[in-house]
Each structure stands twice: as C-alpha cells, then as structure tokens.
Design an enzyme around this catalytic site. Structure first.
Site, PDB file in Angstrom:
ATOM      1  N   ASN A   1      12.551  -9.441  17.832  1.00 39.84           N
ATOM      2  CA  ASN A   1      12.798  -8.113  17.127  1.00 39.84           C
ATOM      3  C   ASN A   1      13.884  -8.319  16.080  1.00 39.84           C
ATOM      4  OD1 ASN A   1      11.510  -7.472  19.735  1.00 39.84           O
ATOM      5  ND2 ASN A   1      12.196  -5.458  18.852  1.00 39.84           N
ATOM      6  N   ASN A   2      13.700  -7.883  14.805  1.00 39.93           N
ATOM      7  CA  ASN A   2      14.726  -8.045  13.715  1.00 39.93           C
ATOM      8  C   ASN A   2      15.372  -6.477  13.625  1.00 39.93           C
ATOM      9  OD1 ASN A   2      13.409  -9.613  10.975  1.00 39.93           O
ATOM     10  ND2 ASN A   2      12.846 -10.197  12.956  1.00 39.93           N
TER      11      ASN A   2
ATOM     12  N   THR B   1       2.447   2.888   2.764  1.00 32.60           N
ATOM     13  CA  THR B   1       2.313   3.704   3.759  1.00 32.60           C
ATOM     14  C   THR B   1       3.680   4.220   3.949  1.00 32.60           C
ATOM     15  OG1 THR B   1       3.093   2.121   5.385  1.00 32.60           O
ATOM     16  CG2 THR B   1       0.714   1.818   4.773  1.00 32.60           C
TER      17      THR B   1
ATOM     18  N   ILE C   1      16.290   6.992  25.649  1.00 34.96           N
ATOM     19  CA  ILE C   1      15.904   5.481  26.062  1.00 34.96           C
ATOM     20  C   ILE C   1      14.866   5.614  26.925  1.00 34.96           C
ATOM     21  CG2 ILE C   1      16.979   3.882  27.565  1.00 34.96           C
ATOM     22  CD1 ILE C   1      19.438   4.156  25.670  1.00 34.96           C
TER      23      ILE C   1
ATOM     24  N   LYS D   1      -2.119  -8.067  16.049  1.00 29.84           N
ATOM     25  CA  LYS D   1      -1.426  -9.011  15.496  1.00 29.84           C
ATOM     26  C   LYS D   1      -1.968 -10.398  15.927  1.00 29.84           C
ATOM     27  CE  LYS D   1       1.714  -9.304  12.963  1.00 29.84           C
ATOM     28  NZ  LYS D   1       1.667  -9.149  11.475  1.00 29.84           N
TER      29      LYS D   1
ATOM     30  N   TYR E   1      -0.844  -2.872  18.998  1.00 26.26           N
ATOM     31  CA  TYR E   1      -0.113  -3.359  17.824  1.00 26.26           C
ATOM     32  C   TYR E   1      -0.306  -5.038  18.127  1.00 26.26           C
ATOM     33  CZ  TYR E   1       3.840  -5.488  15.821  1.00 26.26           C
ATOM     34  OH  TYR E   1       4.795  -6.775  14.763  1.00 26.26           O
TER      35      TYR E   1
ATOM     36  N   ALA F   1      -2.102  -6.756  20.155  1.00 24.06           N
ATOM     37  CA  ALA F   1      -3.286  -7.098  20.120  1.00 24.06           C
ATOM     38  C   ALA F   1      -4.083  -7.345  18.608  1.00 24.06           C
ATOM     39  CB  ALA F   1      -4.188  -6.387  20.964  1.00 24.06           C
TER      40      ALA F   1
ATOM     41  N   THR G   1       4.658 -11.873  15.184  1.00 21.48           N
ATOM     42  CA  THR G   1       5.721 -11.455  16.044  1.00 21.48           C
ATOM     43  C   THR G   1       5.593 -12.318  17.557  1.00 21.48           C
ATOM     44  OG1 THR G   1       5.985  -9.643  17.698  1.00 21.48           O
ATOM     45  CG2 THR G   1       3.787  -9.765  16.580  1.00 21.48           C
ATOM     46  N   ASP G   2       6.699 -12.176  18.025  1.00 18.65           N
ATOM     47  CA  ASP G   2       6.752 -12.778  19.626  1.00 18.65           C
ATOM     48  C   ASP G   2       5.752 -11.808  20.511  1.00 18.65           C
ATOM     49  OD1 ASP G   2       8.295 -10.750  19.897  1.00 18.65           O
ATOM     50  OD2 ASP G   2      10.164 -11.552  20.575  1.00 18.65           O
ATOM     51  N   GLU G   3       5.544 -10.626  20.186  1.00 19.75           N
ATOM     52  CA  GLU G   3       4.759  -9.809  21.118  1.00 19.75           C
ATOM     53  C   GLU G   3       3.336 -10.136  21.306  1.00 19.75           C
ATOM     54  OE1 GLU G   3       5.585  -5.633  20.276  1.00 19.75           O
ATOM     55  OE2 GLU G   3       7.401  -5.840  19.128  1.00 19.75           O
TER      56      GLU G   3
ATOM     57  N   LYS H   1       0.977  -1.079   0.153  1.00 11.13           N
ATOM     58  CA  LYS H   1      -0.048  -0.090   0.008  1.00 11.13           C
ATOM     59  C   LYS H   1       0.941   1.225  -0.094  1.00 11.13           C
ATOM     60  CE  LYS H   1      -3.520   2.129   3.008  1.00 11.13           C
ATOM     61  NZ  LYS H   1      -4.205   1.719   4.411  1.00 11.13           N
TER      62      LYS H   1
HETATM   63  P1  NAD Z   1       7.137  -2.180   8.352  1.00 18.08           P
HETATM   64  O1  NAD Z   1       6.390  -1.325   9.075  1.00 18.08           O
HETATM   65  O2  NAD Z   1       8.513  -1.972   8.047  1.00 18.08           O
HETATM   66  O3  NAD Z   1       6.674  -2.502   6.742  1.00 18.08           O
HETATM   67  C1  NAD Z   1       5.234  -2.647   6.532  1.00 18.08           C
HETATM   68  C2  NAD Z   1       4.962  -2.812   5.049  1.00 18.08           C
HETATM   69  O4  NAD Z   1       3.732  -3.152   5.010  1.00 18.08           O
HETATM   70  C3  NAD Z   1       5.198  -1.422   4.571  1.00 18.08           C
HETATM   71  O5  NAD Z   1       5.562  -1.330   3.241  1.00 18.08           O
HETATM   72  C4  NAD Z   1       3.727  -0.756   4.268  1.00 18.08           C
HETATM   73  O6  NAD Z   1       3.432   0.124   3.218  1.00 18.08           O
HETATM   74  C5  NAD Z   1       3.037  -2.245   4.196  1.00 18.08           C
HETATM   75  N1  NAD Z   1       1.462  -2.146   4.504  1.00 18.08           N
HETATM   76  C6  NAD Z   1       1.048  -1.487   5.655  1.00 18.08           C
HETATM   77  N2  NAD Z   1      -0.455  -1.569   5.430  1.00 18.08           N
HETATM   78  C7  NAD Z   1      -0.538  -2.421   4.162  1.00 18.08           C
HETATM   79  C8  NAD Z   1      -2.028  -2.520   3.723  1.00 18.08           C
HETATM   80  N3  NAD Z   1      -2.877  -2.294   4.194  1.00 18.08           N
HETATM   81  N4  NAD Z   1      -1.809  -3.190   2.540  1.00 18.08           N
HETATM   82  C9  NAD Z   1      -0.770  -3.615   1.920  1.00 18.08           C
HETATM   83  N5  NAD Z   1       0.666  -3.190   2.368  1.00 18.08           N
HETATM   84  C10 NAD Z   1       0.453  -2.534   3.364  1.00 18.08           C
HETATM   85  O7  NAD Z   1       7.109  -3.800   8.747  1.00 18.08           O
HETATM   86  P2  NAD Z   1       8.184  -4.848   9.227  1.00 18.08           P
HETATM   87  O8  NAD Z   1       9.137  -4.624  10.379  1.00 18.08           O
HETATM   88  O9  NAD Z   1       8.875  -5.149   7.627  1.00 18.08           O
HETATM   89  O10 NAD Z   1       7.270  -6.122   9.459  1.00 18.08           O
HETATM   90  C11 NAD Z   1       6.866  -6.851   8.450  1.00 18.08           C
HETATM   91  C12 NAD Z   1       5.896  -7.892   9.056  1.00 18.08           C
HETATM   92  O11 NAD Z   1       6.713  -8.806  10.079  1.00 18.08           O
HETATM   93  C13 NAD Z   1       4.724  -7.402   9.990  1.00 18.08           C
HETATM   94  O12 NAD Z   1       3.556  -8.328   9.897  1.00 18.08           O
HETATM   95  C14 NAD Z   1       5.315  -7.240  11.587  1.00 18.08           C
HETATM   96  O13 NAD Z   1       4.388  -7.498  12.512  1.00 18.08           O
HETATM   97  C15 NAD Z   1       6.072  -8.663  11.283  1.00 18.08           C
HETATM   98  N6  NAD Z   1       7.312  -8.512  12.323  1.00 18.08           N
HETATM   99  C16 NAD Z   1       8.012  -7.506  12.299  1.00 18.08           C
HETATM  100  C17 NAD Z   1       9.262  -7.668  13.337  1.00 18.08           C
HETATM  101  C18 NAD Z   1      10.287  -6.640  13.551  1.00 18.08           C
HETATM  102  O14 NAD Z   1      11.047  -6.514  14.379  1.00 18.08           O
HETATM  103  N7  NAD Z   1      10.224  -5.726  12.792  1.00 18.08           N
HETATM  104  C19 NAD Z   1       9.392  -8.806  14.087  1.00 18.08           C
HETATM  105  C20 NAD Z   1       8.445  -9.945  13.861  1.00 18.08           C
HETATM  106  C21 NAD Z   1       7.380  -9.839  13.192  1.00 18.08           C
HETATM  107  P1  TYD Z   2      11.207  -0.899  18.811  1.00 20.86           P
HETATM  108  O1  TYD Z   2      12.166  -0.813  17.991  1.00 20.86           O
HETATM  109  O2  TYD Z   2      10.072   0.047  18.636  1.00 20.86           O
HETATM  110  O3  TYD Z   2      10.555  -2.368  18.649  1.00 20.86           O
HETATM  111  P2  TYD Z   2       9.586  -2.972  19.869  1.00 20.86           P
HETATM  112  O4  TYD Z   2       8.666  -1.967  20.610  1.00 20.86           O
HETATM  113  O5  TYD Z   2       8.582  -3.753  18.922  1.00 20.86           O
HETATM  114  O6  TYD Z   2      10.058  -4.154  20.337  1.00 20.86           O
HETATM  115  O7  TYD Z   2      11.743  -0.839  20.419  1.00 20.86           O
HETATM  116  C1  TYD Z   2      12.661  -1.673  20.789  1.00 20.86           C
HETATM  117  C2  TYD Z   2      12.975  -1.349  22.460  1.00 20.86           C
HETATM  118  O8  TYD Z   2      13.459  -0.055  22.652  1.00 20.86           O
HETATM  119  C3  TYD Z   2      11.479  -1.427  23.207  1.00 20.86           C
HETATM  120  O9  TYD Z   2      11.656  -1.924  24.417  1.00 20.86           O
HETATM  121  C4  TYD Z   2      11.309   0.387  23.255  1.00 20.86           C
HETATM  122  C5  TYD Z   2      12.768   0.773  23.376  1.00 20.86           C
HETATM  123  N1  TYD Z   2      12.766   2.142  22.764  1.00 20.86           N
HETATM  124  C6  TYD Z   2      13.349   3.376  23.348  1.00 20.86           C
HETATM  125  O10 TYD Z   2      14.023   3.170  24.387  1.00 20.86           O
HETATM  126  N2  TYD Z   2      13.680   4.231  22.844  1.00 20.86           N
HETATM  127  C7  TYD Z   2      13.217   4.602  21.541  1.00 20.86           C
HETATM  128  O11 TYD Z   2      13.255   5.789  21.025  1.00 20.86           O
HETATM  129  C8  TYD Z   2      12.252   3.569  20.551  1.00 20.86           C
HETATM  130  C9  TYD Z   2      11.965   3.715  19.435  1.00 20.86           C
HETATM  131  C10 TYD Z   2      12.524   2.394  21.220  1.00 20.86           C
END
Ligand code: NAD
Ligand code: TYD
Length: 354
Positions: free
Chosen positions: A187-188, A34, A214, A162, A158, A160, A132-134, A32
């Site tokens: 977390n990636n 975003t 932090i 997922k 978020y 909830a 996600t693990d969340e 999409k």
């Molecule tokens: P991101 O926010 O970087 O990317 C999300 C992508 O989805 C964006 O390109 C956005 O434009 C697109 N998008 C959003 N709404 C949309 C819709 N309605 N239709 C089509 N496209 C849409 O997220 P990410 O970090 O790449 O995460 C990807 C997936 O992995 C997510 O489902 C997230 O829950 C899951 N995940 C992320 C992490 C992490 O650490 N980032 C860890 C575990 C799981």
């Molecule tokens: P984040 O990268 O937002 O991932 P998630 O909340 O999905 O785990 O945050 C990782 C951790 O870092 C989380 O415990 C929140 C903390 N954090 C900060 O302390 N400062 C910041 O500015 C941000 C964005 C996150």
C-alpha cells in the site's frame, strides 16, 4: 523517451513528477482520465516540453499503436488500472475491462510495435507492469511476509483482475520474448492520493468534521510505503531489473488500520487542532466490514534490496508527517477532486454500513 500509462492517477502522477526531477528524458503520459485521473496533479509541468499528455484508453487498439508509432518509446511503465477494492466490490466489470482486457490490448499493441524495432532497440526495450501485493491474498498474523515465490491467491475482484494482468505480462515474456518486468508493491500513501483510500479519506474527513469510518475491528494490517519510494523502486527496476523477473516492493511497515488512523489524528491534533481542542480521534466510528476483507498484507522486500540495491528513503513517521502536511497545504486540490461523482461514491460505499 518513455510512455507512462495512468500518469494522471496517484502513483503515476508522482512517478511522472519524480522522473522529470531526476531526468530530462521526455514522458508521454497516456491516461483515460477516469474519476481517479486528475491533470491538476501535474499542474507544475504546465509548459514543460518534456511532458506530453495523451488522452487515451490503454485498451484502444487504434490510438495506442498510433502513439507508439509516433513517439517511438524505449520503455513503457504501465500504471493504468482500476485500483480501489471497494469499487471492485460494487462494480467489478470496470476492473475486468481495464485491468484484464485493457492490459491484454496494450500488450498486443506493444508486441506489434516492439516486433518492428531493430535488434538493438528490441533488446533495450522495457515494459514494466506495476502490480500489487494483493495478488498474493491474505496472510495470517504469524505467517512470513510475501516473497516473489508466494502463490497467487487473489480474493477481491480488484486483486483477481491484477493477478490476471500479471499472468498475461508474464506470458508475453515467456511466449514472445517481450522484455517485461513486474513489480508487486504494498500500500502506497503520499501526495495526490485520491480521498477514497484509507489515509487521505481519514485526513479529509477529519478536517471536514466528518466521521472516520473504520471497517470491522480495524485490526487488518497493511504494509505502507511512501509513494516517492515506490517511484524510486520502479526507476531502479527499469534501469537494472532482470527481464521476466518480478520484484516485491515494500518498506517493512506493517500497521493495523486503527493505528494508522490514530497516527493521522495525532498529527492533525498537533498541526491543525480542532476548534474545541478535543482530539480528532473523537470522530472515529466502527462501521460494517468490507466484504471478503483481507486480514493482512506484508511484503518481503529482500530481493530488490539484494539484487538491485534499492531501499526506501522514508520511514513511516517521516512519510506520514509529510503526507498530512501536504493535505493541509493543498486544500484546493482536495476540494477540486471532491466532485459530484465523488460524493455519489461516498454515498454508495458508506450509506449502507451500520
Ligand atoms: P489510481 O486509481 O489513483 O490511478 C489510476 C490511473 O489510471 C487514473 O489516472 C485513471 O484515469 C487511469 N486509467 C484507468 N483506466 C484506464 C485505462 N483504461 N486507460 C488509461 N488510463 C486508465 O491508481 P494508483 O493508486 O495510482 O495505482 C496505480 C497502479 O499501481 C495500479 O496499477 C495499481 O494496481 C498499482 N498499485 C497501487 C497501490 C496503491 O497503494 N495505490 C499499491 C500497489 C500497486
Ligand atoms: P484502502 O486504502 O482501500 O487500500 P486496500 O484495500 O487496497 O488495502 O484500504 C486500506 C485498509 O483500510 C483496508 O484494510 C480497508 C480499510 N479501510 C477502512 O477501514 N475504512 C475506509 O473507509 C477505507 C476506505 C478503508
């Protein structure tokens, strides 16, 4: 061919790049676009006929069925989501729309398409939902890591949303027999990570001479996985996962946030020292905590290792070094994602924190 949704986001873009490095099987990338979607992350695929981009919402009940009918994918990897916890605290509605309603609409479109395939194609089809693990909630310090059997206890809008999507995916297998797989990853971090999340935000702020905010006491623990390892796990689950099963994905890398930030600062001190030769740790500031902040996540990744033979290739030390170097080498990508809406978000999230 396969469909990847959300393939212009952080993990999705890494996945598309990784997939096309490993296979010649074409990808239709549905996004999409975003604020989190960025086609520049896919710039190296320009002119590559194996990659087709389709600008669409997963919840679009007209366009998605048309794309399915046109391209006839054998698998769908669903990354599309709203993914940032802090944004879900400020504006939860977008999370319900995409993560819950969008996933539901996507499942309905896929169910209709899948129902018309012949028996062999039906059996071979895969819908992999990336989660996600969340969804499991927060762990106390001494509790064992999350297994796939851990109770769902999501705490943020978020997580909830997922969790709701995971349940819908599960139900489409149980009720309709749709061949689904779910991965729940920790977390990636790595290239193309939008600088609203902890690691890229710290790198980008440090280099810009800004403060490194932090939340709370910085002792919250996350379990970090290099993004390419997440991609290889997903490829393995699509290839060999048991239908209807979920697989936890993680690298056994639990670290408190403050340690992560110190590691990033130490790498920057080495690779791009400050002009005044002081450490980037001077820029660390402790700010008001996130509402409802989960204390600890930790993934027990034994099932995917035991059943599918998957293991991460990177350690945290090798992955974080590559990541910091990538941000140093790709300042233009960083500058281009820091749009007006990015600056508005930074103002919304940080201005009110003391
Ligand atoms: P991101 O926010 O970087 O990317 C999300 C992508 O989805 C964006 O390109 C956005 O434009 C697109 N998008 C959003 N709404 C949309 C819709 N309605 N239709 C089509 N496209 C849409 O997220 P990410 O970090 O790449 O995460 C990807 C997936 O992995 C997510 O489902 C997230 O829950 C899951 N995940 C992320 C992490 C992490 O650490 N980032 C860890 C575990 C799981
Ligand atoms: P984040 O990268 O937002 O991932 P998630 O909340 O999905 O785990 O945050 C990782 C951790 O870092 C989380 O415990 C929140 C903390 N954090 C900060 O302390 N400062 C910041 O500015 C941000 C964005 C996150």
């Amino acid at each position: 061919m396969i469909f990847v949704t959300g393939g212009a986001g952080f993990i999705g873009a890494n996945f598309v790049l990784d997939w096309l490095q490993e296979h010649d099987e074409p990808v239709v990338n549905i996004d999409k676009l975003t604020y989190a979607g960025n086609l520049e992350s896919l710039a190296t695929l320009k002119g590559d006929s194996r990659h087709t981009f389709a600008h669409a919402d997963i919840g679009d009940t007209v366009l998605i069925p048309e794309l399915l009918a046109k391209y006839q994918p054998r698998a769908i990897i669903n990354f599309a989501a709203e993914s940032h916890v802090d944004r879900s605290i400020h504006s939860p509605e977008d999370f319900i729309q995409t993560n819950v309603v969008g996933t539901f609409n996507l499942l309905e479109s896929v169910r209709a398409y899948w129902g018309k395939l012949d028996e062999q194609e039906k059996a071979d089809f895969r819908f992999l939902h990336v989660s996600t693990d969340e969804v499991y909630g927060s762990l106390a310090k001494d509790e064992p890591a999350f297994t796939e059997l851990h109770q769902y206890e999501p705490n943020s809008p978020y997580s909830a949303s997922k969790a709701a999507s995971d349940h819908l995916v599960r139900s489409y297998h149980h009720t309709y027999g749709l061949p689904v797989l779910t991965t729940n990853c920790s977390n990636n971090y790595g290239p193309y990570h939008f600088p609203e999340k902890l690691i890229p935000l710290m790198i980008v702020n440090a280099l810009a001479g800004k403060s490194l905010p932090i939340y709370g006491d910085g002792q919250q623990i996350r379990d970090w996985l290099y993004v390419k390892d997440h991609c290889s796990a997903i490829r393995r689950v699509v290839e060999a996962g048991t239908l209807g099963e979920t697989y936890n994905v993680g690298g056994w890398n639990e670290k408190p946030n403050i340690e992560i930030v110190h590691t990033v600062c130490a790498l920057l001190d080495e690779l791009r020292p400050r002009d005044d030769k002081k450490s980037y740790t001077e820029q660390i500031t402790f700010v008001t905590d996130r509402l409802g902040h989960d204390r600890r996540y930790a993934i027990d990744a034994r099932k995917i290792e035991r059943e599918l033979g998957w293991k991460p290739a990177e350690t945290f030390d090798t992955g974080i070094r590559k990541t910091v170097q990538w941000y140093l080498d790709n300042q233009e990508w960083v500058a281009n994602v820091q749009s007006g809406s990015y600056r508005d978000w930074v103002e919304t999230n940080y201005a009110g924190r003391s």
